[in-house]
Design a protein around this motif. Structure first.
Motif, PDB file in Angstrom:
ATOM      1  N   ARG A   1      -7.395   5.173  -4.232  1.00 46.20           N
ATOM      2  CA  ARG A   1      -7.552   6.637  -4.192  1.00 46.20           C
ATOM      3  C   ARG A   1      -8.993   7.051  -3.908  1.00 46.20           C
ATOM      4  O   ARG A   1      -9.227   8.029  -3.200  1.00 46.20           O
TER       5      ARG A   1
ATOM      6  N   ARG B   1      -5.846  11.326   6.131  1.00 46.48           N
ATOM      7  CA  ARG B   1      -5.005  11.305   4.919  1.00 46.48           C
ATOM      8  C   ARG B   1      -3.635  11.915   5.206  1.00 46.48           C
ATOM      9  O   ARG B   1      -2.607  11.377   4.804  1.00 46.48           O
TER      10      ARG B   1
ATOM     11  N   LYS C   1     -11.144   5.381  -2.081  1.00 48.80           N
ATOM     12  CA  LYS C   1     -11.333   5.149  -0.641  1.00 48.80           C
ATOM     13  C   LYS C   1     -10.642   6.247   0.168  1.00 48.80           C
ATOM     14  O   LYS C   1     -11.208   6.761   1.132  1.00 48.80           O
ATOM     15  N   LEU C   2      -9.430   6.597  -0.219  1.00 51.28           N
ATOM     16  CA  LEU C   2      -8.667   7.611   0.499  1.00 51.28           C
ATOM     17  C   LEU C   2      -9.350   8.980   0.396  1.00 51.28           C
ATOM     18  O   LEU C   2      -9.406   9.723   1.377  1.00 51.28           O
TER      19      LEU C   2
ATOM     20  N   LEU D   1      -1.577   9.552   7.358  1.00 55.94           N
ATOM     21  CA  LEU D   1      -1.096   8.425   6.556  1.00 55.94           C
ATOM     22  C   LEU D   1       0.154   8.826   5.771  1.00 55.94           C
ATOM     23  O   LEU D   1       1.133   8.090   5.724  1.00 55.94           O
ATOM     24  N   ASN D   2       0.139  10.011   5.175  1.00 53.77           N
ATOM     25  CA  ASN D   2       1.307  10.492   4.427  1.00 53.77           C
ATOM     26  C   ASN D   2       2.526  10.656   5.330  1.00 53.77           C
ATOM     27  O   ASN D   2       3.643  10.316   4.942  1.00 53.77           O
TER      28      ASN D   2
ATOM     29  N   SER E   1     -11.965   9.586   2.919  1.00 54.04           N
ATOM     30  CA  SER E   1     -11.565   9.599   4.329  1.00 54.04           C
ATOM     31  C   SER E   1     -11.358  11.033   4.817  1.00 54.04           C
ATOM     32  O   SER E   1     -11.208  11.965   4.038  1.00 54.04           O
TER      33      SER E   1
ATOM     34  N   GLU F   1       0.801  -1.234   0.000  1.00 52.98           N
ATOM     35  CA  GLU F   1       0.000   0.000   0.000  1.00 52.98           C
ATOM     36  C   GLU F   1       0.829   1.277   0.000  1.00 52.98           C
ATOM     37  O   GLU F   1       0.366   2.319  -0.466  1.00 52.98           O
TER      38      GLU F   1
ATOM     39  N   VAL G   1       0.258   5.291  -1.613  1.00 54.51           N
ATOM     40  CA  VAL G   1       0.105   6.505  -0.815  1.00 54.51           C
ATOM     41  C   VAL G   1       0.985   7.623  -1.371  1.00 54.51           C
ATOM     42  O   VAL G   1       0.529   8.748  -1.559  1.00 54.51           O
TER      43      VAL G   1
END
Length: 112
Positions: free
Chosen positions: A86, A97, A88-89, A100-101, A92, A56, A60
């Motif tokens: 993308r 987001r 799904k992201l 996560l980054n 969010s 994954e 990202v």
């Protein structure tokens, strides 16, 4: 996954490479059955099993794969392509987001 959407599945046989460190990543994998070994420079970082996600990070941050993945046993996976990931992201929370980054950047920095 949305109702009625067809999921792409794939089987890898024991010992078969799923991807190599440095490859461009356009998909992630959700393990349905079996085990996968994640390694970097020949050093095993993790062994993952049913219900776990791998590959994954490249989705990202659009950077090359930071590790290799090899089927440890016969491995059945659901493929999550870049567009699905993308979508799904995008749905969010922006805070999630951003977090996560940051996590992906920190993990890449730690493994250099």
């Amino acid at each position: 996954m949305e109702k009625g959407k067809v999921l792409e599945r794939k089987i890898f046989y024991a010992g078969q490479k799923v991807f190599n460190e440095g490859d461009q990543g356009d998909r992630a994998y959700l393990i349905q059955d079996g085990m996968v070994e994640i390694s970097k420079h020949g050093l095993v970082l993790a062994t993952l099993g049913k219900g776990e996600l791998f590959g994954e990070m490249a989705l990202v941050d659009d950077k090359p794969r930071m590790a290799s993945a090899k089927a440890q046993t016969d491995l059945s996976v659901v493929i999550i392509n870049r567009d699905t990931f993308r979508e799904k992201l995008a749905k969010s929370d922006p805070f999630i987001r951003g977090l996560l980054n940051i996590f992906v950047r920190n993990i890449r920095n730690l493994t250099r």
